[in-house]
Write an enzyme that holds these catalytic residues in place. Structure first.
Site, PDB file in Angstrom:
ATOM      1  N   SER A 258      21.576  33.082 -38.825  1.00 47.70           N
ATOM      2  CA  SER A 258      22.800  33.103 -38.027  1.00 47.70           C
ATOM      3  C   SER A 258      23.946  32.596 -38.887  1.00 47.70           C
ATOM      4  CB  SER A 258      22.638  32.218 -36.797  1.00 47.70           C
ATOM      5  OG  SER A 258      22.655  30.867 -37.214  1.00 47.70           O
ATOM      6  N   LYS A 259      25.125  32.595 -38.284  1.00 49.09           N
ATOM      7  CA  LYS A 259      26.337  32.170 -39.010  1.00 49.09           C
ATOM      8  C   LYS A 259      26.160  30.785 -39.625  1.00 49.09           C
ATOM      9  CE  LYS A 259      29.845  34.844 -36.691  1.00 49.09           C
ATOM     10  NZ  LYS A 259      30.349  34.910 -35.339  1.00 49.09           N
ATOM     11  N   ARG A 260      25.330  29.981 -38.972  1.00 50.01           N
ATOM     12  CA  ARG A 260      25.050  28.640 -39.465  1.00 50.01           C
ATOM     13  C   ARG A 260      24.575  28.663 -40.934  1.00 50.01           C
ATOM     14  NH1 ARG A 260      20.794  25.884 -38.568  1.00 50.01           N
ATOM     15  NH2 ARG A 260      19.706  27.641 -37.612  1.00 50.01           N
ATOM     16  N   GLY A 262      25.609  30.581 -43.227  1.00 54.36           N
ATOM     17  CA  GLY A 262      26.647  31.055 -44.146  1.00 54.36           C
ATOM     18  C   GLY A 262      26.929  32.520 -43.882  1.00 54.36           C
TER      19      GLY A 262
END
Ligand code: GLU
Length: 504
Positions: A258-260, A262
């Site tokens: 996920s965006k977490r 990067g």
């Protein structure tokens, strides 16, 4: 209505919802569909699934088309290119979905459901309290036709639900083999909401059947939707396609990517200077490996030849950013220099604060890229790699404690003294060869060699003790110094002059 048949040539589709950026998980699905279609001489279709009216936006559709093209995919049918089974955007097809739903109702395979949101919620809670599967209890399944008509005539809102058969639902998956869902976990599903909007699980079947899709290749987050869809094929009397559910992509910490973690969208990677062929190559290896061997580098054409959907693993793939960057470095090295320069240019222009480059500036930047790009993982690292050329600050170079320490030695003073004199006596520009022979002369005259010779000179010219070879740097400094730029690039001689000025 015509009963679609799926025999014949391979027809696959990528069916994104235009609700945001194309994530690598979806892009990998698109890629596997494309590889399979191209390899089988089949048809690859792009279909826009925008039944979620609140979240779908036209700009995301435009962007996803752009991103997929950037990746190197092309499609034979789609909203932008047309094709024999239009429309390729679900919101343009409302009436078709209504008609099939009415047909299912008239055949007794679906029914109108008047349950309100509150009632459904209450039933759900009750089921959960009794530790039962929160299935729809079938309240409206057997309403008398007269009651249905009366309530409809009274304007009571109703949805349309499909009757799920009271038996297990089985389907074949090319990645997982036979998959079976007991009927306890699949309940009568809404196919058209009381607002008239059809739901994904329903429209996907209508579209896949009308578009004669032979293989549904998608993410395994849809695995639990598949029995509902199979029930729909059966209710409509249509042949069920083959399925292939691709495993979830995890981040390095084994959590869902996920965006977490990067960068995760195609646009993110493009903006970092990752080449599309590197990303395509890397994504192909997420869940697939060639037979026998650990080969990792595949051009798009090689992927089309080698890819094998039946060898795709059902276990999760871990996204390894370092491996992607390693592949990217490979593709930067082997890429056509003009193309790599073109892709790298915006990164350098931004770093230099240039809006409209002249052709001389562009040529110089192409030389910068040719000299330095082979040592970066992503092209957005190029300005950093060229920092000693782009942003040289003589005062900071001398003041840095680790540099001052080197410059304060007796041998460094000797090297600097001779080197400075030699450069000041030169007429500009200094070629790489000329520079090399000047250094040789300094070595001969001072009898100092190795790091003791090179470090002081490197500090003086670049501000650092290590970095790209002088052979590469010197011509770029000389060429850059002749350009008109917001912040001038210093030539070798100008660097030496600046150093001298700071000494006195
Ligand atoms: N619109 C769905 C998604 O983006 C497509 C699922 C499918 O391929 O059936 O997840």
């Amino acid at each position: 209505m015509e009963q679609p048949s799926i025999s014949g040539k391979v027809r696959v589709r990528f069916a994104p919802s235009p609700t945001g950026q194309v994530h690598v998980g979806n892009a990998r699905t698109a890629l596997f569909n494309w590889l399979f279609a191209r390899q089988q001489g089949g048809t690859f279709i792009l279909r826009i699934e925008d039944t979620d009216l609140d979240r779908s936006e036209a700009r995301y559709e435009t962007q996803l088309i752009e991103d997929l093209k950037w990746l190197g995919l092309d499609w034979d049918e789609g909203p932008d290119v047309g094709g024999p089974y239009p429309p390729y955007r679900q919101s343009d097809k409302w009436q078709v979905y209504q008609d099939y739903a009415e047909r299912l109702v008239s055949e007794g395979k679906a029914y109108r459901c008047f349950c309100t949101q509150e009632e459904l919620e209450r039933q759900r809670e009750e089921a959960l309290q009794q530790h039962l599967q929160p299935n729809y209890p079938g309240t409206c399944r057997n309403l008398a036709p007269e009651e249905v008509e009366r309530r409809r005539a009274a304007g009571e809102p109703c949805a349309i639900r499909l009757k799920i058969p009271e038996r297990p639902i089985r389907f074949h998956d090319m990645v997982r083999g036979w998959v079976e869902f007991s009927n306890e976990v699949v309940s009568d599903l809404i196919i058209i909401r009381s607002t008239g909007v059809p739901v994904y699980n329903y429209v996907v079947v209508i579209d896949d059947a009308e578009m004669k899709i032979t293989h549904v290749i998608r993410g395994d987050d849809h695995l639990s939707n598949t029995p509902k869809q199979v029930a729909l094929y059966e209710a409509l009397g249509w042949e069920v396609p083959e399925f292939a559910h691709l495993s979830t992509i995890l981040g390095p910490d084994k959590e869902r990517l996920s965006k977490r973690h990067g960068a995760t969208s195609l646009a993110n990677f493009r903006d970092m200077g990752v080449l599309p062929e590197a990303l395509m190559n890397y994504m192909a290896l997420l869940g697939w490996a060639p037979t026998g061997g650990d080969r990792e580098i595949f051009s798009p054409i090689e992927l089309v030849e080698e890819f094998d959907l039946t060898r795709v693993t059902p276990s999760s793939a871990v996204f390894d950013f370092e491996k992607l960057y390693w592949l990217n470095r490979h593709y930067i090295k082997v890429g056509v220099p003009e193309r790599i320069a073109e892709i790298a240019e915006p990164f350098c222009l931004r770093a230099l604060g240039i809006d409209k480059p002249t052709s001389d500036v562009r040529t110089w930047l192409a030389h910068v890229t040719a000299a330095l790009a082979s040592s970066v993982n992503k092209l957005d690292e190029l300005p950093e790699r060229a920092a000693s050329i782009f942003h040289f600050d003589p005062a900071a170079a001398i003041a840095a404690p680790e540099n001052a320490e080197v410059l304060n030695t007796t041998s460094a003073r000797a090297v600097v003294y001779i080197f400075v004199a030699k450069i000041l006596a030169e007429s500009e520009p200094i070629s790489a060869d000329r520079f090399k022979s000047l250094i040789k002369e300094v070595q001969k005259e001072t009898k100092i060699k190795g790091p003791a010779l090179f470090h002081p000179i490197r500090i003086l010219l670049t501000g650092a003790q290590s970095g790209p070879e002088f052979d590469k740097l010197v011509p770029l400094m000389e060429e850059g110094s002749r350009l008109e730029l917001p912040k001038p690039i210093l030539s070798v001689k100008q660097r030496v002059v600046a150093f001298e000025a700071l000494q006195s």
